[in-house]
Design an enzyme around this catalytic site. Sequence first.
Site, mmCIF file in Angstrom:
data_model
loop_
_atom_site.group_PDB
_atom_site.id
_atom_site.type_symbol
_atom_site.label_atom_id
_atom_site.label_comp_id
_atom_site.label_asym_id
_atom_site.label_seq_id
_atom_site.Cartn_x
_atom_site.Cartn_y
_atom_site.Cartn_z
ATOM 1 N N SER A 41 -0.356 -6.816 -6.605
ATOM 2 C CA SER A 41 -1.132 -6.804 -7.844
ATOM 3 C C SER A 41 -2.606 -6.454 -7.560
ATOM 4 O O SER A 41 -3.057 -6.514 -6.407
ATOM 5 C CB SER A 41 -1.054 -8.183 -8.489
ATOM 6 N N VAL B 112 -13.664 -2.926 8.998
ATOM 7 C CA VAL B 112 -13.641 -1.481 8.698
ATOM 8 C C VAL B 112 -12.257 -0.899 8.985
ATOM 9 O O VAL B 112 -12.106 0.134 9.645
ATOM 10 C CB VAL B 112 -14.766 -0.720 9.436
ATOM 11 N N GLU C 218 1.227 6.967 -0.668
ATOM 12 C CA GLU C 218 2.430 6.881 0.143
ATOM 13 C C GLU C 218 3.244 8.143 -0.107
ATOM 14 O O GLU C 218 3.096 8.801 -1.129
ATOM 15 C CB GLU C 218 3.232 5.632 -0.233
ATOM 16 N N GLU D 105 -1.417 -0.040 -2.991
ATOM 17 C CA GLU D 105 -0.505 0.364 -4.075
ATOM 18 C C GLU D 105 -0.441 -0.795 -5.050
ATOM 19 O O GLU D 105 0.268 -1.772 -4.806
ATOM 20 C CB GLU D 105 0.896 0.657 -3.499
ATOM 21 N N THR E 10 -4.683 -9.339 -5.831
ATOM 22 C CA THR E 10 -4.387 -9.435 -4.396
ATOM 23 C C THR E 10 -4.997 -8.242 -3.661
ATOM 24 O O THR E 10 -5.576 -8.388 -2.576
ATOM 25 C CB THR E 10 -2.862 -9.476 -4.163
ATOM 26 N N ASN F 122 9.420 -6.360 -5.993
ATOM 27 C CA ASN F 122 10.266 -5.596 -6.917
ATOM 28 C C ASN F 122 11.155 -4.569 -6.219
ATOM 29 O O ASN F 122 12.272 -4.331 -6.657
ATOM 30 C CB ASN F 122 9.415 -4.948 -8.006
ATOM 31 N N CYS G 107 6.004 -0.871 -10.914
ATOM 32 C CA CYS G 107 4.550 -0.749 -11.058
ATOM 33 C C CYS G 107 4.136 0.443 -11.898
ATOM 34 O O CYS G 107 3.149 0.383 -12.617
ATOM 35 C CB CYS G 107 3.919 -0.641 -9.680
HETATM 36 P P1 NAD Z 1 1.279 -10.077 -5.364
HETATM 37 O O1 NAD Z 1 -0.046 -9.418 -5.441
HETATM 38 O O2 NAD Z 1 1.412 -11.448 -5.885
HETATM 39 O O3 NAD Z 1 1.786 -10.151 -3.844
HETATM 40 C C1 NAD Z 1 1.945 -8.994 -3.066
HETATM 41 C C2 NAD Z 1 2.009 -9.386 -1.605
HETATM 42 O O4 NAD Z 1 0.711 -9.788 -1.154
HETATM 43 C C3 NAD Z 1 2.935 -10.561 -1.295
HETATM 44 O O5 NAD Z 1 3.626 -10.282 -0.097
HETATM 45 C C4 NAD Z 1 1.968 -11.718 -1.125
HETATM 46 O O6 NAD Z 1 2.463 -12.755 -0.292
HETATM 47 C C5 NAD Z 1 0.800 -11.038 -0.465
HETATM 48 N N1 NAD Z 1 -0.492 -11.707 -0.602
HETATM 49 C C6 NAD Z 1 -0.908 -12.500 -1.611
HETATM 50 N N2 NAD Z 1 -2.174 -12.919 -1.375
HETATM 51 C C7 NAD Z 1 -2.566 -12.379 -0.200
HETATM 52 C C8 NAD Z 1 -3.757 -12.422 0.569
HETATM 53 N N3 NAD Z 1 -4.824 -13.102 0.162
HETATM 54 N N4 NAD Z 1 -3.802 -11.731 1.724
HETATM 55 C C9 NAD Z 1 -2.756 -11.000 2.135
HETATM 56 N N5 NAD Z 1 -1.595 -10.925 1.466
HETATM 57 C C10 NAD Z 1 -1.487 -11.600 0.299
HETATM 58 O O7 NAD Z 1 2.286 -9.059 -6.070
HETATM 59 P P2 NAD Z 1 3.799 -9.305 -6.460
HETATM 60 O O8 NAD Z 1 3.818 -10.262 -7.604
HETATM 61 O O9 NAD Z 1 4.598 -9.560 -5.249
HETATM 62 O O10 NAD Z 1 4.225 -7.848 -6.988
HETATM 63 C C11 NAD Z 1 3.978 -7.399 -8.275
HETATM 64 C C12 NAD Z 1 2.734 -6.537 -8.308
HETATM 65 O O11 NAD Z 1 2.855 -5.467 -7.381
HETATM 66 C C13 NAD Z 1 2.522 -5.875 -9.652
HETATM 67 O O12 NAD Z 1 1.166 -5.931 -9.999
HETATM 68 C C14 NAD Z 1 2.941 -4.447 -9.412
HETATM 69 O O13 NAD Z 1 2.359 -3.514 -10.271
HETATM 70 C C15 NAD Z 1 2.542 -4.240 -8.000
HETATM 71 N N6 NAD Z 1 3.318 -3.152 -7.412
HETATM 72 C C16 NAD Z 1 2.689 -1.969 -7.122
HETATM 73 C C17 NAD Z 1 3.402 -0.908 -6.590
HETATM 74 C C18 NAD Z 1 2.752 0.410 -6.256
HETATM 75 O O14 NAD Z 1 3.300 1.140 -5.461
HETATM 76 N N7 NAD Z 1 1.611 0.751 -6.831
HETATM 77 C C19 NAD Z 1 4.760 -1.067 -6.324
HETATM 78 C C20 NAD Z 1 5.369 -2.285 -6.612
HETATM 79 C C21 NAD Z 1 4.626 -3.324 -7.143
#
Ligand code: NAD
Length: 483
Positions: free
Chosen positions: A228, A243, A457, A249, A231, A152, A283
């Site tokens: 998410s 560890v 962050e 986030e 993940t 995003n 998010c």
């Molecule tokens: P996602 O969880 O599908 O993917 C996030 C990242 O993790 C991607 O780069 C993906 O390739 C990687 N990933 C997936 N599986 C993995 C694994 N097993 N090991 C290591 N890396 C892995 O999320 P998305 O759909 O890209 O983004 C949307 C989500 O992100 C929403 O839930 C949103 O709320 C969250 N988000 C949070 C913040 C925050 O700062 N809190 C900011 C932006 C988005």
Amino acid sequence: MIAQPKASHFIDGAYVEDSAGAALEVIYPATGAVIARLHEATPAVIEAALASAARAQAAWAAMKPVERARILRRAADMIRDRNAALARLETLDTGKPIQETLVADWPSGADALEWFAGLAPTVTGETIPLGRDFVYTLREPLGVCVGIGAWNYPSQIACWKSAPALAFGNAMVFKPSEVTPLGALKLAEIYIEAGLPPGLFNVVQGRGAVGGALVTDPRVAKVSLTGSVPTGQKVYAAAAAGVRHVTMELGGKSPLIVFDDASLEDAVGAAMLGNFYSAGQVCSNGTRVFVQRGIKDRFLARLKARAEGITLGDPLEEATQMGPLVSAAQRDKVLGYIAQAKSEGARLVTGGGMAEGQGYFVQPTVFADVIDTMTLAQEEVFGPVMAVLDFETEEEVIARANATDFGLAAGVFTADLTRAHRVIGQMQAGTCWINAYNLTPVEAPFGGSKLSGVGRENGRAAVEHYTQVKSVYVGMGPVDAPY
Ligand code: NAD
């Protein structure tokens, strides 16, 4: 092809390709057209990225903080000089309107580089007197950090993670989301041009498995993920085996509470910003808008009028206020939530379907009379869908706002100052606003509680998450051994 980078990965100061990696198509969400073709990182690419980061980090850590800072500041200036072109690329990568990407994405990334550059030389340890002896502490870098991004805010996320990592003497291997891989490569180029030694910021592309391979490598000291909750749970568990330090986030379902005495236009404007900016793909969005009964009708009337005035369309037009969602999959997911909200009895106020155009457009959508048990009130939608819920009393709304496993953000609108602080004081959320919503300046720590994450962050809080304390006891006299 209109956004093809020189190669898929950026390692040790140069673009790297390995066509043995699985194909990765980059799609412009406003048209569905393929704008770049990349490859996922192979094990050889991942190895090269980690090895070069590990090689480069020690010399970087040994530099004076002010010297590291100078490079980051130069990179921040270069981002600002190139903002127009970078914003355009961000819009192609994400589909977000150029009126947003010009002011929000790279500009906030540049702020992070500049701010952490300023902070780095001020980070010091302490001296603890013990009579004759004393202890001093040092704040040392962690080593090689892995950053994994969501789609995003791809370039902002790359900057928010790499700026503190680099400022405090770490190296970073960054894996952007497979959906939006382009911005991080530009950041890697800019760092090198600004004088960052090769290897300190490497970019590798790929889906989850590439992230997984990075997280479990023994050379990695820290993992910072934006993504998410599911993940996050996987990555946190994988990091735990070694560890490793983590920053998580993750997602949210944040409450935005509007009391009767709030400024109506401000509250409506904030609710719209907190649900429709970036087509709702933020998010920290306030996706549960609790409105006190006394202003409910006026609130909904203004909200409907203003939401129906939103200009959807070509994201590259500066007049466009809302673009498509990032992918067909995300659009379908959001449309599924809209259908479910209708079937569970929520009242559609406006929107509620696909918008015209070839791309992945969804109308700005508002549901009223949402109740806490509906799916729309419980799950993160990540699209332009606002749920409005009614409430009567302060006590009631605090309990309902907190009745979620998420804890990313919360906001309150009221003219009553003491009530504002009292309510926010009881919110189970890491990032809160009073009479504002979704403003995230680099100066302020950002992050969640409960399932929404660990670590912070931005702000001084980030020092804790990209350094570790070494405690040094200094004996000033004879050793008093009893044997
Ligand atoms: P996602 O969880 O599908 O993917 C996030 C990242 O993790 C991607 O780069 C993906 O390739 C990687 N990933 C997936 N599986 C993995 C694994 N097993 N090991 C290591 N890396 C892995 O999320 P998305 O759909 O890209 O983004 C949307 C989500 O992100 C929403 O839930 C949103 O709320 C969250 N988000 C949070 C913040 C925050 O700062 N809190 C900011 C932006 C988005």
